[in-house]
Write a protein that holds these residues in place. Structure first.
Motif, PDB file in Angstrom:
ATOM      1  N   LEU B  20       0.185  28.770   1.617  1.00 34.47           N
ATOM      2  CA  LEU B  20       0.360  28.332   0.237  1.00 34.47           C
ATOM      3  C   LEU B  20       0.972  29.452  -0.593  1.00 34.47           C
ATOM      4  O   LEU B  20       0.516  30.585  -0.528  1.00 34.47           O
ATOM      5  CB  LEU B  20      -0.999  27.962  -0.372  1.00 34.47           C
ATOM      6  CG  LEU B  20      -1.777  26.843   0.331  1.00 34.47           C
ATOM      7  CD1 LEU B  20      -3.120  26.643  -0.361  1.00 34.47           C
ATOM      8  CD2 LEU B  20      -0.985  25.552   0.334  1.00 34.47           C
ATOM      9  N   SER B  22       2.171  30.401  -4.562  1.00 34.08           N
ATOM     10  CA  SER B  22       2.288  30.030  -5.966  1.00 34.08           C
ATOM     11  C   SER B  22       3.126  31.099  -6.620  1.00 34.08           C
ATOM     12  O   SER B  22       2.822  32.273  -6.510  1.00 34.08           O
ATOM     13  CB  SER B  22       0.905  29.984  -6.614  1.00 34.08           C
ATOM     14  OG  SER B  22       1.003  30.310  -7.973  1.00 34.08           O
ATOM     15  N   ALA B  41       5.463  25.807  -1.605  1.00 32.22           N
ATOM     16  CA  ALA B  41       5.370  26.393  -2.936  1.00 32.22           C
ATOM     17  C   ALA B  41       4.731  25.423  -3.907  1.00 32.22           C
ATOM     18  O   ALA B  41       4.937  24.202  -3.832  1.00 32.22           O
ATOM     19  CB  ALA B  41       6.762  26.791  -3.428  1.00 32.22           C
ATOM     20  N   LEU B  42       3.976  25.974  -4.834  1.00 38.02           N
ATOM     21  CA  LEU B  42       3.292  25.171  -5.844  1.00 38.02           C
ATOM     22  C   LEU B  42       4.304  24.493  -6.748  1.00 38.02           C
ATOM     23  O   LEU B  42       5.178  25.129  -7.305  1.00 38.02           O
ATOM     24  CB  LEU B  42       2.379  26.081  -6.673  1.00 38.02           C
ATOM     25  CG  LEU B  42       1.564  25.431  -7.784  1.00 38.02           C
ATOM     26  CD1 LEU B  42       0.522  24.483  -7.191  1.00 38.02           C
ATOM     27  CD2 LEU B  42       0.881  26.497  -8.640  1.00 38.02           C
ATOM     28  N   GLN B  43       4.150  23.179  -6.855  1.00 37.75           N
ATOM     29  CA  GLN B  43       5.052  22.419  -7.719  1.00 37.75           C
ATOM     30  C   GLN B  43       4.362  22.021  -9.000  1.00 37.75           C
ATOM     31  O   GLN B  43       4.930  22.042 -10.084  1.00 37.75           O
ATOM     32  CB  GLN B  43       5.514  21.132  -7.007  1.00 37.75           C
ATOM     33  CG  GLN B  43       6.137  21.357  -5.638  1.00 37.75           C
ATOM     34  CD  GLN B  43       7.436  22.120  -5.740  1.00 37.75           C
ATOM     35  OE1 GLN B  43       8.299  21.793  -6.557  1.00 37.75           O
ATOM     36  NE2 GLN B  43       7.576  23.154  -4.937  1.00 37.75           N
ATOM     37  N   TYR B  52       2.084  20.956  -3.453  1.00 40.05           N
ATOM     38  CA  TYR B  52       2.927  22.001  -2.885  1.00 40.05           C
ATOM     39  C   TYR B  52       4.027  21.350  -2.071  1.00 40.05           C
ATOM     40  O   TYR B  52       3.825  20.274  -1.486  1.00 40.05           O
ATOM     41  CB  TYR B  52       2.121  22.890  -1.941  1.00 40.05           C
ATOM     42  CG  TYR B  52       1.069  23.747  -2.590  1.00 40.05           C
ATOM     43  CD1 TYR B  52      -0.171  23.213  -2.943  1.00 40.05           C
ATOM     44  CD2 TYR B  52       1.299  25.106  -2.826  1.00 40.05           C
ATOM     45  CE1 TYR B  52      -1.146  24.010  -3.528  1.00 40.05           C
ATOM     46  CE2 TYR B  52       0.326  25.907  -3.397  1.00 40.05           C
ATOM     47  CZ  TYR B  52      -0.888  25.351  -3.751  1.00 40.05           C
ATOM     48  OH  TYR B  52      -1.848  26.147  -4.314  1.00 40.05           O
ATOM     49  N   SER B  58       5.471  18.029   2.056  1.00 42.32           N
ATOM     50  CA  SER B  58       4.583  18.337   0.939  1.00 42.32           C
ATOM     51  C   SER B  58       3.132  18.054   1.263  1.00 42.32           C
ATOM     52  O   SER B  58       2.807  17.371   2.245  1.00 42.32           O
ATOM     53  CB  SER B  58       5.014  17.552  -0.293  1.00 42.32           C
ATOM     54  OG  SER B  58       5.308  16.228   0.070  1.00 42.32           O
ATOM     55  N   PRO B  66      -5.056  26.533  -7.498  1.00 39.90           N
ATOM     56  CA  PRO B  66      -3.983  27.196  -6.747  1.00 39.90           C
ATOM     57  C   PRO B  66      -4.012  28.725  -6.868  1.00 39.90           C
ATOM     58  O   PRO B  66      -3.615  29.429  -5.954  1.00 39.90           O
ATOM     59  CB  PRO B  66      -2.686  26.663  -7.373  1.00 39.90           C
ATOM     60  CG  PRO B  66      -3.060  25.475  -8.143  1.00 39.90           C
ATOM     61  CD  PRO B  66      -4.538  25.455  -8.351  1.00 39.90           C
ATOM     62  N   ASP B  70      -3.528  31.407  -3.418  1.00 41.70           N
ATOM     63  CA  ASP B  70      -2.168  31.910  -3.258  1.00 41.70           C
ATOM     64  C   ASP B  70      -2.064  32.847  -2.059  1.00 41.70           C
ATOM     65  O   ASP B  70      -2.781  33.839  -1.981  1.00 41.70           O
ATOM     66  CB  ASP B  70      -1.757  32.641  -4.530  1.00 41.70           C
ATOM     67  CG  ASP B  70      -0.305  33.074  -4.488  1.00 41.70           C
ATOM     68  OD1 ASP B  70       0.087  33.891  -5.338  1.00 41.70           O
ATOM     69  OD2 ASP B  70       0.447  32.615  -3.599  1.00 41.70           O
TER      70      ASP B  70
END
Lengths: 181, 369, 469
Positions: B20, B22, B41-43, B52, B58, B66, B70
Motif C-alpha cells: 500500500l 499513500s 496507490a491511495l486514490q 487503492y 484496485s 490509510p 502506508d
C-alpha cells in the motif's frame, strides 16, 4: 639512510629462524580433501558481528530482538499462486474493485519513510486546525486521522470545488494555504 | 492491540500480495514516475474505507486509516475479504508465520500447532522483496524447518536479491542434517539469526517441556552442526517453574558446551495458547525471586557470552540487571497497566503482554520512581 | 571418552590448578593428579571432566565442536590494519628521568616529519581499507606539532567513516590551538600521572613550577571534558614506588578509574638508572600488593577502580574472546592490525621496537613510508611471535591465556630463544596469572565485589570458579 651499526647485527643473530611461509599449524577442515572448502577455523573466526543490532533504523538498538513468538495465523484453505497469463482489463465501476496480480516479484525496497513521520503528523495537525476553523472537524487535535476527519475532509473538498478524495492532496493544501514542504 | 488482519474488498479469485502506498500530505513529491507492479496507490479515503489502485487493479481497505498502513505489504485473501499485514513498514516486529505444523508440543506454546498446512512461501518471498530497507524479518510457526527445502530456497533467494535484509528464524533445531551443510555454508549466515530454544541441561526436563522424547539429544547434535556451518544462534530459554531452579546449571552447561551462541535470551512466559492453559503450574514469578536467574546470567557473562532478559517488565527486574532487559514485546501485543502511571522507566520498558493476568501474575510490580 | 590433555600447576597456596588448551580450568587435589597421570580416573572424575567440556566421545560431536570453537577463538587472527601510532616529532618539552624514547630537545632541528614524510604517511593512511581507524599520536611531545596532527586528523575524517584519535601528551604546555584540537569529540587524551605529586615531580617534571603547570592543565582538561576522554598511566620505579593510596586518590580525583601500572621500562634513558637486583621479584610483589590494596579500597569506598592489565588477565582467563590486546595475545603477529611510523617515516612493529632501534640495540625497522612495509622482515619477526610450540609453554597451565613479546626478549637478552622461565615476560605473567587465580578463588566479600565490578557482572560467588573434589 646511513648505515648504522647495531649491537645485534641481524634477526638471525637474535634467534629468529629462517622464514618458512606458513609456520602456523594447519587447520582442521570439515571434509577430507576438497581443498576449496572453508576450514573450520575460518568459519569459527568469521565471528559475525551481531549485524542485526545495526539494522532496524526505526527502532532502538535492541528492540529488534523480539521474542517473536507467534500468536497469529493466516486463514487460508488452498491457495495456489498462479501467475496470470493475460492481464484483464477492468472498467472502472462502483462495484467491488478488481485486482490482477503481476508476474515475477522483483526486489523493491521501501526507502521512503511512510506516512507516520513527524512531518506528516504536523501537516495533519495543520489540516485539522483549518478544518476546525471552518467547521469541518470537531475531534481531537492530535495529528492523526480518524473516520470523522476523512468524512470532514471529503465535505470540505466538495464545498471548495476540489476533487473529492478524502486525502490530503496538493490542491487541498493550497486551498487551505498550508505549505507542504 | 494493533490489528494484523484487516477487512478488504477485491475482485479476484486467488490470494495476492500488494504494497500500500499513500502519497498524501506532501510525500507526493517522492512519488515515483512508475509504480512498482505490486504497489497500489491511495486514490480515495472516507469514513467507510479507502480505495487503492495500481497496475494489477484496485482494492478497497476497511477499518484502518490509510495513514496507518502506508508502506505495508499485505497478503490479500479476496474470497474471504481479509488481508494480513505481512510487513508493517512502521514496525520493527514483522514475522512470517510459515506453517502451523510442529513436531513438538511445548507446554507454554503461544501458537499451538495445527495439522493443516498451507504453502505460502511464494507470497512470503514476494513480500520480503517489498520490505523496507534494512528490515529484519522474523520467520516462525509452528516449526519452519519442517519445510527445510522451501525455507532454504526462500532465504537464499531473498538474501541474494535484497542484500540489506536480515532474518530471525525461530526453530526447534530438530531437523537439520549433514546433507544441509552445503546449503547452510553457502547462505550468508551473518544475515540470519537462528533462535533455538533449550530449556534445561537435563534431557528429561527439556524433553518433558517440549513434549517430545529424545528432543534434547537431537537438538544438541544439531547445535554442533550449526556451529560448524557458522550459524549465528540466539539460544532461548523460557523461564518456568519446571526449569527455574535449573537455570544456574544450564548456564554452566552453556559455557561448557555451547560457547558459540551469539546470545542467551532468558524469556518470561506468555499467557496465551498452552501458556494460558497451564499458567498456574508454569508461570515463575521472577518479581518474587530473581536469584537463580541473576546467578545464571552473571555466570555466562563472566565467560564472555552475551545474555539478555526478554519480556521482563523493568519493575520486576532488580536494578543491576535492568540494562540487560530490552523492550522486546512485539508492539502489537504490548500493553501498560494502571500501575505504570508515573513510572520513570516507562519509555524504555517493553511493558507487559496484553494478556498478562491481573491475578496469578507478578506479585511485585509498579511504577519505579 | 577422550580427555583433552591437561596441564597443571601448583599454586602458591598449595592447591593444584588444571587447564586444557582451550582455556577451561579447575582446581583439584594431588589425588586427582595421580589418578590422571596413571590413567585411573574414577567415575566421579570422568563425570566432572565430561561436564566441564574437557573430554569428547567422537570427532565433531558437541563437546569436540565446543572445544574446537573455544580454541579457535583464543587464537588471535591477523586483522586488517586499523590502528596506527604516529610519531610526528621526537622533540619534547620535558625531560622525564625514565624516558624511553631518547627524546630530542624542544629546540632541536631535524626531528620532525619532513614534507615528504608527511605526504608518505598520508599516502599510507589513504591505502588502508577502513571503514574505521584509530590514530595514536606519540613523540616526543606531539602537541609541539599540532599542525601535523590537524593535517592527519582532517585527512582521516575525510577518508574514514569512523575515526578516533588519541593524543599521548605530557599536558605541560597547551595554547589555544592545542586546546581547540583536543576539544573534538573524536579526540582523546592519554597522559602520564605518576602517582602523587612528589613522585610525579621527582620522575618527570623535576621543578615545582613545571609540576604546577601540569596539574593546572590536567585540572582544566578534567573540568572541560566528559568522563572517558582522559586516561592516564603511572610509571612506577620499583626502587622508589609512589604511595599507592595517594596514587589512587589522585586518579580518582581526576575522574580516572582505570590505572595501568607500568614499571619503568629499562630502555632508552631508563637503562642508565640502576634499579638494583631482583627487579622482577620486587615488581611482582609490588603489583600483587597493589591489587590487594585496590580490593580493600574499592570495598571501603564503594567506588570501583581497576588495574587495567590485571583486568585484562582476568578476562584472558575466563573468556575466549579477549584476544586483541596488543600486549597480550597469541599469536602476536606484527604489522597486521597496527604499526608505528617514526619521525623519519620508518615503520616499526611496536613502539618498543622503535626504541630498541633508536638506541642502537637492533634494527627492527620494517620499511618506510616511501618504500612500504617490508613483508619479509615482518614474516621473520612473526616466526617467533607465538607460544604454541615453545618447549616450556606447552607444559604451562597458563599457556592458553598468555602470549609472547619478542621485542621485550630482544631488549633484555639480545635473543628470542632464551628458555621461557628465564625471561622477564614469563616471570611477569606467571606472577600475574598466579595472582589472577588466587583472586578468582578467594571467598571474601571485598574480593568478590571487586571481581564483579571488573568483569562487568552483578555478582561473583561460589561456583563461579570450578573445583573438583
Amino acid at each position: 639512510m646511513r648505515k648504522r651499526l647495531f649491537a645485534i647485527p641481524s634477526l638471525l643473530a637474535a634467534g629468529f629462524l629462517p622464514v618458512n611461509a606458513h609456520a602456523f599449524p594447519t587447520k582442521p577442515t570439515l571434509d577430507n580433501g576438497g581443498g576449496k572448502a572453508k576450514s573450520l577455523f575460518d568459519i569459527f573466526k568469521l565471528n559475525h558481528i551481531y549485524t542485526l543490532a545495526g539494522h532496524s533504523s526505526h527502532s532502538s538498538h535492541s528492540s529488534h530482538s523480539s521474542h517473536r513468538s507467534s500468536t497469529g495465523g493466516y486463514s487460508f484453505s488452498s491457495p495456489v499462486y498462479r501467475a496470470p497469463t493475460v492481464p484483464l482489463y477492468s472498467t472502472p465501476s462502483n462495484s467491488a474493485p478488481t485486482y490482477q496480480a503481476p508476474p515475477a516479484p522483483e526486489p523493491a525496497p521501501l526507502k521512503v519513510l511512510p506516512g507516520n513521520t513527524n512531518r506528516f503528523k504536523e501537516i495533519v495537525l495543520q489540516v485539522q486546525l483549518a478544518m476546525i476553523a471552518f467547521g469541518y472537524y470537531s475531534g481531537e487535535l492530535n495529528g492523526k486521522f480518524s473516520p470523522e476527519m476523512r468524512a470532514g475532509l471529503q465535505r470540505l473538498q466538495a464545498d471548495y470545488g476540489l476533487k473529492v478524495t478524502g486525502t490530503i492532496t496538493p490542491e487541498t493544501l493550497n486551498a487551505l494555504k498550508i505549505e507542504a514542504r | 492491540m494493533i490489528p494484523l488482519r484487516i477487512k478488504i474488498e477485491a475482485d479476484a479469485d486467488h490470494p495476492f500480495v500488494i504494497r500500500l502506498r499513500s502519497f498524501e500530505g506532501g510525500s507526493w513529491q517522492k512519488r515515483p514516475e512508475r509504480l512498482n507492479p505490486f504497489d497500489v496507490a491511495l486514490q480515495h479515503a472516507g469514513p467507510e474505507g479507502a480505495d487503492y489502485a495500481g497496475e494489477g487493479g484496485s482494492i478497497r481497505v476497511f477499518g484502518i486509516d490509510p495513514s496507518e498502513v502506508d508502506g505495508d505489504v499485505l497478503l490479500v485473501n479476496p474470497r474471504r475479504g481479509t488481508a494480513d499485514r505481512l510487513v508493517r513498514s512502521s514496525s520493527p516486529h514483522n514475522t512470517f508465520l510459515v506453517t502451523e505444523r510442529c513436531d513438538q508440543v511445548c507446554v507454554m506454546c503461544s501458537q499451538p500447532p495445527k495439522k493443516h498446512h498451507v504453502n505460502l512461501f511464494p507470497y512470503f518471498e514476494t513480500a520480503a522483496l517489498l520490505a523496507p530497507e534494512g528490515a529484519t524479518i522474523g520467520v516462525s510457526g509452528g516449526e519452519p524447518t519442517l519445510f527445510m527445502e522451501q525455507l532454504f530456497a526462500f532465504l537464499a533467494r531473498v538474501l541474494e536479491k535484497r542484500a540489506d535484509l536480515s532474518f530471525h528464524v525461530l526453530t526447534n533445531g530438530q531437523h537439520f542434517d549433514e546433507v544441509d551443510r552445503d546449503v547452510m555454508v553457502s547462505l550468508d549466515q551473518s544475515r540470519i539469526l537462528w533462535g533455538v530454544p533449550l530449556y534445561s541441561h537435563d534431557p528429561a526436563v527439556h524433553d518433558q517441556i517440549v513434549g517430545k522424547p529424545c528432543a534434547q539429544e537431537r537438538l544438541l547434535e544439531n547445535m554442533a552442526f550449526l556451529c560448524r556451518v557458522g550459524a549465528s544462534i540466539e539460544l532461548r530459554t523460557v523461564l518456568m517453574q519446571p526449569n527455574a531452579a535449573g537455570l544456574p546449571r544450564l548456564a554452566r552447561f552453556i559455557t561448557a558446551m555451547l560457547p558459540f551462541v551469539r546470545i542467551w535470551a532468558v524469556m518470561q512466559t506468555e499467557n496465551i495458547g498452552y501458556g494460558r492453559m497451564n499458567w498456574k503450574t508454569l508461570f515463575y514469578d521472577s518479581s518474587a525471586g530473581f536469584d537463580a536467574i541473576g546467578h545464571a546470567i552473571d555466570f555466562v557473562r563472566s565467560r564472555g557470552i552475551d545474555a539478555r532478559l526478554y519480556n521482563f517488565p523493568l519493575c520486576t527486574v532488580p536494578e543491576i540487571y535492568r540494562h540487560l532487559a530490552p523492550a522486546t514485546i512485539s508492539d502489537w501485543k504490548r500493553a501498560y497497566r494502571k500501575e505504570c502511571d508515573g513510572c520513570s522507566l516507562r519509555t524504555r520498558c517493553g511493558g507487559f503482554f496484553e494478556w498478562h493476568p491481573r491475578d496469578h501474575g507478578y506479585s511485585k510490580l509498579g511504577a519505579v520512581q | 571418552m577422550n580427555v583433552w590433555p591437561l596441564k597443571f600447576r601448583e599454586l602458591p597456596d598449595g592447591s593444584m590448578l588444571f587447564s586444557d588448551d582451550a582455556g577451561r580450568f579447575f582446581k583439584a587435589d594431588d589425588g586427582f593428579l595421580d589418578r590422571y597421570a596413571t590413567d585411573e580416573l574414577s567415575v566421579a572424575d570422568r563425570s566432572f571432566l565430561k561436564e566441564g567440556s574437557h573430554s569428547f566421545d567422537r570427532e565433531f560431536d558437541l563437546p569436540w565442536t565446543s572445544f574446537a570453537y573455544r580454541w579457535s577463538q583464543r587464537q588471535s587472527r591477523p586483522e586488517k590494519m586499523n590502528y596506527v601510532i604516529l610519531v610526528p616529532t621526537l622533540r619534547c618539552n620535558l625531560a622525564c628521568g625514565y624516558c624511553q624514547v631518547s627524546r630530542a630537545p624542544d629546540s632541536a632541528r631535524g626531528f620532525d616529519w619532513s614534507d615528504e614524510t608527511l605526504a608518505g604517511v598520508l599516502l599510507f593512511l589513504g591505502g588502508l581499507e577502513g571503514p574505521d581507524i584509530k590514530v595514536e599520536f606519540q613523540g616526543g611531545e606531539p602537541l609541539l606539532r599540532v599542525d601535523l596532527l590537524e593535517t592527519v586528523r582532517d585527512f582521516c575524517r575525510e577518508k574514514f567513516s569512523q575515526s578516533r584519535f588519541v593524543v599521548c601528551t605530557n599536558l605541560q604546555k597547551l595554547d589555544t590551538r592545542a586546546w581547540a584540537f583536543l576539544d573534538a569529540d573524536d579526540t582523546f587524551i592519554s597522559t602520564s600521572l605518576d602517582g602523587d605529586r612528589t613522585t610525579h615531580e621527582r620522575q618527570r617534571t623535576h621543578d615545582d613550577n613545571v609540576t604546577d603547570g601540569f596539574f593546572r592543565n590536567l585540572e582544566q582538561a578534567v573540568a572541560r571534558y566528559p568522563k572517558g576522554k582522559i586516561s592516564a598511566l603511572p610509571t612506577v620505579d620499583v626502587a622508589n614506588p609512589p604511595d599507592f593510596d595517594a596514587l589512587l586518590d589522585n586518579y580518582e580525583r581526576y575522574g580516572i578509574r582505570s590505572v595501568y601500572l607500568r614499571p619503568i621500562n629499562h630502555q632508552g634513558f631508563a637503562r642508565k638508572l640502576d634499579q638494583g637486583d631482583n627487579v622482577l621479584a620486587r615488581w611482582n610483589r609490588l603489583h600483587s600488593e597493589f591489587i590487594d590494596l585496590l580490593i580493600a579500597r574499592n570495598h571501603r569506598t564503594g567506588r570501583f577502580m581497576e588495574e587495567y592489565y590485571f583486568t585484562q588477565c582476568l578476562k584472558r582467563v575466563l573468556r575466549f574472546d579477549t584476544n586483541n590486546h596488543v600486549d597480550i595475545r597469541n599469536p602476536n603477529f606484527f604489522a597486521s592490525d597496527y604499526v608505528v611510523i617514526d619521525y623519519d617515516g620508518r615503520f616499526y612493529p611496536t613502539d618498543e621496537a622503535r626504541m630498541l632501534s633508536r638506541i642502537g640495540r637492533i634494527d627492527l625497522g620494517i620499511g618506510d613510508v616511501a618504500t612500504g612495509i617490508d613483508q619479509r622482515k615482518v614474516e621473520a619477526l612473526n616466526s617467533g611471535a607465538f607460544n604454541h610450540f615453545d618447549p616450556d609453554c606447552i607444559h604451562c597451565a597458563y599457556q592458553p591465556f598468555c602470549g609472547t613479546d619478542v621485542v621485550d626478549d630482544i631488549s633484555r637478552y639480545g635473543r628470542i630463544d632464551v628458555p621461557r622461565p628465564d625471561t622477564w615476560f614469563c616471570g611477569r605473567h606467571l606472577s600475574l596469572f598466579d595472582k589472577a587465580f588466587e583472586v578468582l578463588y578467594r571467598k571474601d566479600k571485598p574480593t568478590r565485589a571487586s571481581l564483579a565490578a571488573w568483569l562487568g557482572v552483578a555478582a561473583w560467588d561460589d561456583g563461579m570458579a570450578p573445583v573438583h573434589s
